[in-house]
Design a protein around this motif. Structure first.
Motif, mmCIF file in Angstrom:
data_model
loop_
_atom_site.group_PDB
_atom_site.id
_atom_site.type_symbol
_atom_site.label_atom_id
_atom_site.label_comp_id
_atom_site.label_asym_id
_atom_site.label_seq_id
_atom_site.Cartn_x
_atom_site.Cartn_y
_atom_site.Cartn_z
ATOM 1 N N PRO A 1 10.770 -1.384 -3.203
ATOM 2 C CA PRO A 1 9.704 -1.651 -3.715
ATOM 3 C C PRO A 1 9.845 -2.599 -5.233
ATOM 4 O O PRO A 1 10.798 -2.383 -5.772
ATOM 5 N N LEU B 1 3.206 -0.519 -8.698
ATOM 6 C CA LEU B 1 3.591 -1.198 -7.445
ATOM 7 C C LEU B 1 2.715 -2.340 -7.243
ATOM 8 O O LEU B 1 1.641 -2.202 -7.272
ATOM 9 N N LEU C 1 5.443 6.021 -8.154
ATOM 10 C CA LEU C 1 6.344 6.198 -6.930
ATOM 11 C C LEU C 1 7.000 7.473 -6.943
ATOM 12 O O LEU C 1 7.626 7.816 -7.841
ATOM 13 N N GLU D 1 0.749 -1.295 0.011
ATOM 14 C CA GLU D 1 0.217 0.033 -0.116
ATOM 15 C C GLU D 1 0.833 1.251 -0.251
ATOM 16 O O GLU D 1 1.953 1.133 0.582
ATOM 17 N N CYS D 2 0.367 2.242 -0.597
ATOM 18 C CA CYS D 2 1.040 3.519 -0.743
ATOM 19 C C CYS D 2 0.219 4.500 0.285
ATOM 20 O O CYS D 2 -0.747 4.401 0.518
ATOM 21 N N LEU E 1 6.644 2.958 4.029
ATOM 22 C CA LEU E 1 5.230 2.971 2.839
ATOM 23 C C LEU E 1 6.124 3.670 1.729
ATOM 24 O O LEU E 1 6.427 4.750 1.820
ATOM 25 N N PRO E 2 5.792 3.289 0.633
ATOM 26 C CA PRO E 2 5.874 4.049 -0.717
ATOM 27 C C PRO E 2 5.029 5.192 -0.733
ATOM 28 O O PRO E 2 3.762 5.202 -0.453
ATOM 29 N N ILE E 3 5.756 6.348 -1.233
ATOM 30 C CA ILE E 3 4.501 7.593 -1.399
ATOM 31 C C ILE E 3 4.328 7.551 -2.804
ATOM 32 O O ILE E 3 5.264 7.382 -3.904
ATOM 33 N N CYS E 4 3.229 7.843 -3.115
ATOM 34 C CA CYS E 4 2.756 7.645 -4.481
ATOM 35 C C CYS E 4 1.850 8.972 -4.830
ATOM 36 O O CYS E 4 1.275 9.668 -4.010
ATOM 37 N N HIS F 1 -0.344 7.984 -9.716
ATOM 38 C CA HIS F 1 0.041 6.356 -9.002
ATOM 39 C C HIS F 1 1.469 5.787 -9.357
ATOM 40 O O HIS F 1 1.695 4.703 -9.410
#
Length: 138
Positions: free
Chosen positions: A103, A110, A45, A13-14, A36-39, A43
């Motif tokens: 990621p 992702l 990364l 989850e982003c 957490l990935p930042i999106c 959508h």
């Protein structure tokens, strides 16, 4: 040969770039993760947000996590792996960039994350030791 898809945790989850760091921290707590990935709205990364970022770059800097956007902490180009990349390439990338979480993407989407623990469970002992040494050296 083992691929990133074989060892990754799917369904990553982003946190949205415009979401607050406080919301991101709550999401980390709820998911039981340390990053957490930042999106962005596209959508794609934009970066990674870690629990350490929350403490050092937000709380330690006297910023309000309720008003600080997660996207403000995205720095530089995000290091990623392709879903079909070999696990040896995952190891090299994590070691070279000294990162604990990576990621995994399919195209620009992702699809999962590979952690240091995922690699430790799938690699022979000497390679795990090399990774841990590289990530633990200041």
């Amino acid at each position: 040969m083992t691929k990133a898809r074989d060892i990754m945790n799917g369904g990553a989850e982003c946190v949205g770039a415009q979401e607050s760091v406080l919301d991101a921290a709550r999401k980390m707590k709820d998911l039981g993760v340390g990053a957490l990935p930042i999106c962005g709205g596209d959508h794609k990364l934009h970066g990674m947000l870690t629990d350490r970022d929350v403490v050092v770059k937000v709380l330690g800097a006297g910023k309000d996590p309720a008003t600080c956007p997660a996207g403000d902490l995205a720095q530089g180009e995000v290091v990623t792996m392709g879903v079909d990349d070999d696990v040896e390439e995952v190891l090299r990338t994590m070691t070279e960039h000294r990162i604990r979480r990576l990621p995994v993407i399919d195209g620009h989407d992702l699809v999962g994350m590979v952690s240091q623990a995922d690699l430790a469970c799938s690699l022979p002992d000497p390679k795990v030791a090399e990774l841990l040494q590289a990530l633990s050296t200041n």
